[in-house]
Design an enzyme around this catalytic site. Structure first.
Site, PDB file in Angstrom:
ATOM      1  N   LYS A 172      41.840  34.084  55.857  1.00 50.05           N
ATOM      2  CA  LYS A 172      40.939  34.582  54.739  1.00 50.05           C
ATOM      3  C   LYS A 172      40.027  33.642  54.346  1.00 50.05           C
ATOM      4  CE  LYS A 172      39.225  36.991  51.344  1.00 50.05           C
ATOM      5  NZ  LYS A 172      39.446  38.004  50.535  1.00 50.05           N
ATOM      6  N   LYS A 240      34.904  30.493  44.065  1.00 52.99           N
ATOM      7  CA  LYS A 240      36.318  30.101  44.133  1.00 52.99           C
ATOM      8  C   LYS A 240      36.769  30.078  45.351  1.00 52.99           C
ATOM      9  CE  LYS A 240      39.330  33.097  44.205  1.00 52.99           C
ATOM     10  NZ  LYS A 240      40.337  34.137  44.786  1.00 52.99           N
TER      11      LYS A 240
END
Lengths: 292, 292
Positions: A172, A240
């Protein structure tokens, strides 16, 4: 009989995921830090509870999709957290995007308690979440994945079993590095084109006839051209994820030169923005540079 | 009657372009620095001449597709160059990738001599050239483009008129910046994935189900995975185009942080390679970093 499902986190992704679980007939218990966000889901049949503990205690399978590692830690280990409620033999699925290290730590905490664990972050954006066509990147035991496949089928079009706990997060982070750089690439190409006196729309037309075309660019190009950035995938989350990818790279001794340069652009726009913007808002980097 | 066509430059792109012009029945005169490369085309009906001057003198429309700005200058202004042969009323089409400034200089030199000029660099790679499905980015007068459209139809699936002379090159440099960064993005994502213990093939599978999928990545992923880089679009040319894009950006006062970081990766691999490699060979950056 269908397993009872809990869902923690009703953000841009969690809400449509919950709606799809209800549509497919799952009994669903939800918790969200801001309870008001559950209103619609309650009217569709979800049961809203007051703590992660309660959501965990009510569920055979507890899915969480919250915004960052501190939120995951709070939900799992915090006061009235999920670990105090999850039953032996239940399954915890973390679909948040966090570090592989936190995924492995969560998995170990589950193992101590006789709980099965999967990291299963998703890609496909709010559009994919709404259509029930997410793609899930799964780390953990194959048998655990088998148990939850009927649930995944309600929210995703495909899932990939990538290895042990943490493998889903590794892929991911690599995927979001790829997406962040693709949008950075288009933003840089547009900046060059418009500074060179050609309308950005023309570059996008050419791009869409070229080997460089990509669904993410089809979706983000209009935002970049119109300089309007309503959040589909918020800049703060992409920033992030880039930071997590670069942290992981540093731990592994891998150099990511373009990713690192892109992160600085994302950081600059994030720091100067007062609104919640989509990550395509990196286009503002060149508005500012041009004094606009 | 069909215009007579000249073609200067029989490299990876020029040869299939020439073959398509012959197939569509154009009378074709060709010149190449290395004459032996014209052998096949001569057997298909092309006339090989000994100088750019002769190719120009024989043609209503002269197309050139050579590797870099010095090659363009040599072909046009050099001894027995095209400018000494091009007739008043003829058309010069430069499909090389060069700076917008050189395109404008070529256009001005044409205007002085009563010659029409287009910059018309192409995208689509050798595959697109072979199928006659290139995309052309055109700068120059609309009426000139109208004159050459029957010829463009033989080699391209689409062409975009983007503005005055130089506009085609501006968009081409932006397009190659985009493509170079997309491949850099995949290479960085693969480096992170494999260092994290997951096979690169798995990231590619996920990518191909995601919003990040792109034809250029479908084509380059197998090269990156197999670490074999036969040249389709050579690294040295992509590096040259990145350098041209960054030069243009500097002139225009535009910052391209990720493009600049990627250029350093391309430069490093180019400088260390002894063979002619495809630009996907930037994957070697991480082999080296890993000591492989």
């Amino acid at each position: 009989m269908k397993p009872s499902v809990g869902l923690i986190g009703l953000g841009l992704m969690g809400r449509p995921i919950a709606a799809n679980l209800l549509k497919k007939g799952f009994s669903l218990t939800v918790w969200n830090r801001t309870a008001s966000r559950a209103q619609d889901l309650v009217s569709q049949g979800a049961r809203l509870v007051a703590t992660p503990h309660e959501a965990a205690a009510a569920s055979d399978v507890l899915i969480m999709i919250v915004s960052d590692p501190p939120a995951v830690e709070q939900v799992l280990w915090g006061e009235k957290g999920a670990f105090s409620g999850l039953r032996r033999g239940s399954v915890l699925v973390d679909s948040s995007t966090v570090s592989p290290e936190l995924a492995r730590r969560s998995a170990a905490a589950c193992a101590e308690r006789g709980i099965e664990y999967l990291d299963a972050p998703v890609t496909g954006g709010t559009w994919g979440a709404e259509k029930g066509e997410l793609v899930m990147m799964v780390g953990g035991a194959a048998e655990t994945l088998k148990r939850v496949e009927p649930i995944f089928g309600a929210i995703a079009k495909r899932w990939f079993h990538l290895g042990p706990a943490g493998a889903g997060q590794t892929v991911k982070l690599a995927m979001n590095l790829l997406l962040a750089l693709e949008v950075e690439a288009l933003a840089e190409a547009l900046a060059l084109t418009t500074a060179g006196g050609v309308a950005g729309e023309r570059l996008v037309e050419v791009m869409q006839s070229s080997m460089g075309r990509a669904p993410v660019l089809d979706v983000k190009a209009p935002l970049l051209l119109e300089r309007k950035y309503p959040p589909s995938f918020p800049l703060r989350l992409m920033h992030k994820d880039l930071a997590l990818a670069l942290d992981l790279a540093k731990q592994l001794g891998v150099s990511l030169p373009a990713g690192s340069a892109a992160r600085d652009v994302y950081a600059k726009i994030l720091n100067s923005a007062r609104e919640d913007l989509d990550y395509a808002a990196i286009g503002r980097y060149w508005d500012k540079a041009a004094g606009a």
